[in-house]
Design an enzyme around this catalytic site. Structure first.
Site, PDB file in Angstrom:
ATOM      1  N   ASP A 485     -47.693 -65.712 -10.931  1.00 26.71           N
ATOM      2  CA  ASP A 485     -48.677 -65.965 -11.986  1.00 26.71           C
ATOM      3  C   ASP A 485     -48.044 -66.591 -13.229  1.00 26.71           C
ATOM      4  O   ASP A 485     -48.720 -67.291 -13.972  1.00 26.71           O
ATOM      5  CB  ASP A 485     -49.510 -64.718 -12.332  1.00 26.71           C
ATOM      6  CG  ASP A 485     -48.695 -63.517 -12.708  1.00 26.71           C
ATOM      7  OD1 ASP A 485     -47.468 -63.570 -12.599  1.00 26.71           O
ATOM      8  OD2 ASP A 485     -49.299 -62.502 -13.103  1.00 26.71           O
TER       9      ASP A 485
HETATM   10  C1  LAN Z   1     -43.342 -57.282 -15.553  1.00 35.09           C
HETATM   11  C2  LAN Z   1     -43.825 -58.073 -16.688  1.00 35.09           C
HETATM   12  C3  LAN Z   1     -44.670 -59.252 -16.320  1.00 35.09           C
HETATM   13  C4  LAN Z   1     -45.481 -59.011 -15.082  1.00 35.09           C
HETATM   14  C5  LAN Z   1     -46.665 -59.993 -14.938  1.00 35.09           C
HETATM   15  C6  LAN Z   1     -46.274 -61.457 -14.997  1.00 35.09           C
HETATM   16  C7  LAN Z   1     -47.679 -59.754 -16.045  1.00 35.09           C
HETATM   17  C8  LAN Z   1     -47.336 -59.683 -13.617  1.00 35.09           C
HETATM   18  O1  LAN Z   1     -48.526 -60.408 -13.481  1.00 35.09           O
HETATM   19  C9  LAN Z   1     -46.374 -59.790 -12.465  1.00 35.09           C
HETATM   20  C10 LAN Z   1     -45.232 -58.780 -12.618  1.00 35.09           C
HETATM   21  C11 LAN Z   1     -44.464 -58.898 -13.929  1.00 35.09           C
HETATM   22  C12 LAN Z   1     -43.507 -60.057 -13.804  1.00 35.09           C
HETATM   23  C13 LAN Z   1     -43.622 -57.655 -14.244  1.00 35.09           C
HETATM   24  C14 LAN Z   1     -43.003 -56.875 -13.166  1.00 35.09           C
HETATM   25  C15 LAN Z   1     -42.346 -55.544 -13.530  1.00 35.09           C
HETATM   26  C16 LAN Z   1     -41.663 -55.578 -14.887  1.00 35.09           C
HETATM   27  C17 LAN Z   1     -40.558 -56.621 -14.838  1.00 35.09           C
HETATM   28  C18 LAN Z   1     -42.719 -55.968 -15.911  1.00 35.09           C
HETATM   29  C19 LAN Z   1     -43.875 -55.011 -16.008  1.00 35.09           C
HETATM   30  C20 LAN Z   1     -41.945 -55.797 -17.196  1.00 35.09           C
HETATM   31  C21 LAN Z   1     -41.044 -54.569 -16.957  1.00 35.09           C
HETATM   32  C22 LAN Z   1     -41.090 -54.266 -15.446  1.00 35.09           C
HETATM   33  C23 LAN Z   1     -39.746 -53.789 -14.901  1.00 35.09           C
HETATM   34  C24 LAN Z   1     -39.933 -53.321 -13.477  1.00 35.09           C
HETATM   35  C25 LAN Z   1     -39.185 -52.684 -15.792  1.00 35.09           C
HETATM   36  C26 LAN Z   1     -38.010 -52.002 -15.233  1.00 35.09           C
HETATM   37  C27 LAN Z   1     -38.431 -50.826 -14.467  1.00 35.09           C
HETATM   38  C28 LAN Z   1     -38.168 -50.582 -13.194  1.00 35.09           C
HETATM   39  C29 LAN Z   1     -39.018 -49.638 -12.476  1.00 35.09           C
HETATM   40  C30 LAN Z   1     -37.040 -51.213 -12.494  1.00 35.09           C
END
Ligand code: LAN
Length: 756
Positions: A485
């Site tokens: 996305d």
């Molecule tokens: C994110 C942030 C962005 C998010 C979107 C683009 C909004 C989504 O549509 C796809 C997934 C994604 C890229 C995403 C995946 C998981 C993230 C990276 C996070 C929510 C930001 C932080 C999170 C990450 C997993 C935090 C670390 C925690 C763990 C459990 C490893």
């Protein structure tokens, strides 16, 4: 571009300073001490907020504290700095908005000031309460100096975010106190130099003890505390690095896991296999007394591997995982594990860690694996090595300073994502051709141009990476993980601007095609789209979820948000390049739309995994359906989606959804009432679907306008984002981008309607 336009763009590239300011170049100011130290940081009451500056080096964000008066004078604070820090901006009141479009203009006047020099919008990306502890523990165990101004503001942030009644911390800022949050944040405070007898620490400790103490912590906390030497490694459920030696065909092989699990379990496995522990310090010895209800010397560590407080047990371990853990801990590790195999597994894990560091130039996927990789490099390459130096340097990019203090962001920023939405907002308001916003938009376009990923990673297959050439990451190119996305939203924004008269074509057709080619590799067999890669294993793999605190973590899933964003992007692309891979794209879109329709819930909404919750995903779903011509009138799916949204509208015209909806899968109202962000999402969905009745839409628009401040801004309300079902995360720029988008769309669609 004319010379005049180029000058305007150059001028606009500079951060917005207050009148009369002189400024110094960012590169003249060194970033914080990157050396080696085991000293306990000095800690003060608070820092002088007039000395903090956000430094933006091509979207590499670091907060600088200018202790030197001269330096502070020469590099004045920008409006953005002050806004982020919660300092008064003293901006004049704008002409009150009479119409929604005036409100958009006022909003943009404010939002423009937050654009950073490289052209993106930055912001706090806090919420999770387990990220800062990982970072601080990794610094502590690698003897990375913690400057006094960090230590001071970490203390302030954690004190500000302690639960008002019990003094503990939860998994995220809105959550109730848990062992995970409390034990890790208490430890963090101790490591940055807060005394154990500080009244807030006494209170937090009492809560921790009431919850059972550190032995009741989940797996990840047990891991960090064992690394620190506060616990014994026997309390950590096994994380065998041997898994990485499994051939690819094995159904549980790690290349099939969700990328975040892969990248966390990799360094975790190496460190657990090494049973590496930090050098003992007075604080560590003292923590052994503070964190437990039991007498430390008497604890039978192995017997507590599965001890966990119910509050932390969102995803209880399966009987399968418990049995595997038992075998690994009691049979394989003590009796069968051959040394040559352990050595081989550790060496391969280190090699994969090296590849991750190299592929991201040490930025790493997210702060969890970045912190762990720092420790691995410390062990592998030594304290003064280049890899350790680079990790230390990069770790500052995860930190953010705000009025409450210093926190750790969920990623190294939200740069590409928020910039893409900012552009779309102006487009939806029909203002892209207005010269007033051209410099701002040019900077944004140039930013996306500079951040497009131009190459696949080296040895892509070897490190299990997905094709990424032509894509965009959520944060920036350095991190370099394309997400379906994020590619879609950035691509839409680039196409929109480049097709607007007066904007140059910075990204040529071939680069657009690269983005499309990459995007198409993301579709799963089901027709849906996941986040970083198509799913590589079934959901049964959740039976191996060891983290307890999160749900849906082991594999990729198809997500409504991702699938709908891709459909909308492909629809826009098709309009401008009808001849490129025409039949294939039609097939991709048809399959994706089928999936979107199947994913619709019986009540008409879609479940959101990355924003809260049904309101968020339903907006994207309705937008994508409308991009293929399906709206309220001609599509039962669009109609049901609209009816769902309208059924949730509140008396005051707004919408409000609580993060609880993500946990429970049911629509739950937020106790604090209507929220501008969710109201905007619902209205955008309704307007995209051409909902026939203007009245509910008008009511919502009125609420958004009434909440706008005289200087054009909107204030922060409840948290907007989520991941892995249980952890919330803030998207502060949504209160600008989506509000203005809703207002702008209303102005475009109902030019004659009076709202206030
Ligand atoms: C994110 C942030 C962005 C998010 C979107 C683009 C909004 C989504 O549509 C796809 C997934 C994604 C890229 C995403 C995946 C998981 C993230 C990276 C996070 C929510 C930001 C932080 C999170 C990450 C997993 C935090 C670390 C925690 C763990 C459990 C490893």
């Amino acid at each position: 571009m004319t010379k005049k336009q180029a000058n305007a763009v150059r001028a606009a590239r500079e951060p917005v300073l207050e009148k009369g300011s002189t400024r110094k170049r960012f590169s003249d100011v060194p970033i914080v001490n990157n050396g080696h130290s085991s000293k306990r940081p000095r800690i003060e009451d608070r820092t002088d907020f007039s000395r903090w500056r956000m430094r933006d080096d091509e979207s590499r964000q670091t907060w600088q504290y200018l202790e030197d008066d001269e330096a502070a004078k020469e590099w004045p604070q920008t409006y953005a700095d002050k806004y982020f820090l919660g300092l008064p901006l003293n901006l004049p009141d704008l002409e009150p908005a009479k119409q929604p479009l005036d409100a958009v203009r006022n909003g943009l006047t404010f939002f423009e000031k937050l654009q950073l020099p490289s052209g993106h919008w930055g912001c706090e990306y806090g919420g999770p309460m387990f990220l800062l502890p990982g970072t601080v523990i990794s610094w502590y165990v690698t003897k990375t100096p913690i400057p006094w101004y960090y230590a001071t503001e970490i203390k302030n942030y954690l004190f500000a975010r302690a639960h008002p009644e019990d003094g503990g911390w939860g998994l995220h800022i809105e959550g109730e106190s848990s062992v995970f949050g409390t034990v890790l944040n208490y430890t963090t405070l101790r490591l940055v130099g807060v005394d154990a007898d500080h009244p807030k620490m006494v209170k937090a400790r009492a809560t921790l003890h009431k919850l059972g103490g550190a032995t009741h912590a989940p797996h990840w906390a047990k891991f960090w505390l064992s690394l620190l030497g506060v616990m014994h490694w026997d309390i950590v459920n096994p994380v065998p690095p041997e898994l990485w030696l499994l051939p690819d065909w094995v159904p549980i092989a790690p290349w099939r896991w969700w990328i975040h699990m892969r990248q966390v379990f990799l360094p975790m496995g190496y460190l657990a296999s090494k049973k590496w522990t930090a050098e003992e310090t007075e604080t560590i010895v003292s923590l052994r007394k503070e964190l437990f209800v039991e007498d430390w010397e008497e604890i039978n560590w192995a017997s507590h591997r599965n001890t966990i407080h119910p509050m932390d047990n969102y995803h209880p371990k399966s009987w399968l995982l418990n049995s595997v853990n038992w075998l690994l801990a009691n049979v394989w590790n003590p009796y069968l594990r051959p040394k040559f195999l352990a050595d081989k597994a550790e060496a391969w894990a280190l090699e994969l860690i090296r590849m991750e560091d190299e592929n991201t130039d040490y930025a790493d996927l997210a702060p969890v694996n970045a912190a762990m990789n720092l420790v691995c490099c410390y062990i592998r390459d030594g304290p003064d090595s280049e890899s350790v130096r680079r990790h230390r340097e990069r770790s500052h990019e995860f930190l953010w300073v705000k009025d409450e203090g210093l926190l750790c962001n969920g990623t190294n920023g939200v740069q590409c994502w928020d910039t893409a939405f900012a552009i779309q907002t102006v487009m939806d308001a029909g203002l892209t051709e207005d010269p007033r916003w051209r410099p701002m938009l040019m900077k944004a376009l140039e930013y996306l141009d500079s951040q497009q990923i131009r190459e696949n990673v080296k040895d892509q297959a070897k490190c299990y990476r997905q094709q990424r050439k032509g894509g965009w990451a959520f944060s920036n190119k350095d991190q370099g993980y394309a997400v379906s996305d994020c590619v879609s939203e950035a691509l839409k924004s680039v196409i929109i601007l480049q097709k607007t008269p007066g904007f140059p074509t910075l990204i040529d057709d071939q680069r657009i095609f690269d983005a499309i080619d990459t995007l198409l590799t993301y579709q799963s067999r089901s027709g849906g789209f996941a986040s970083y890669e198509p799913p590589r294993a079934g959901t049964w793999m959740e039976n191996l979820n060891a983290a307890e605190v999160f749900g849906n973590i082991m594999v990729e899933y198809d997500y409504p948000e991702c699938t709908t964003a891709v459909v909308t992007a492909l629809s826009l692309f098709k309009k401008h390049w009808p001849d490129y891979r025409t039949d294939e794209i039609r097939g991709f879109v048809d399959r994706a739309v089928k999936w979107i329709k199947i994913a619709q819930k019986p009540h008409g909404g879609w479940y959101g995994s990355w924003g809260i919750c049904f309101t968020y995903a339903t907006m994207f779903a309705l937008e994508s359906l409308s991009s293929i011509g399906e709206t309220y009138k001609n599509s039962s799916n669009a109609k049901r989606g609209c009816d769902f949204l309208v059924s949730k509208q509140r008396e005051d015209g707004g919408w409000s959804e609580s993060y609880k909806a993500c946990e429970t899968g049911e629509y739950v109202e937020h106790p604090s009432g209507s929220q501008v962000v969710m109201t905007s999402w619902a209205l955008i969905g309704l307007m995209k679907a051409k909902y026939p009745d203007a009245e509910p839409i008008k009511k919502g628009i009125k609420l958004i306008m009434e909440r706008q401040q005289p200087n054009g801004e909107w204030l922060q309300e409840a948290i907007e984002g989520v991941f892995n079902k249980s952890c919330m995360i803030s998207y502060p720029n949504y209160k600008f981008t989506f509000t203005m988008k809703a207002l702008g769309m209303f102005a475009e669609r109902y030019p004659d309607e009076k709202v206030v």
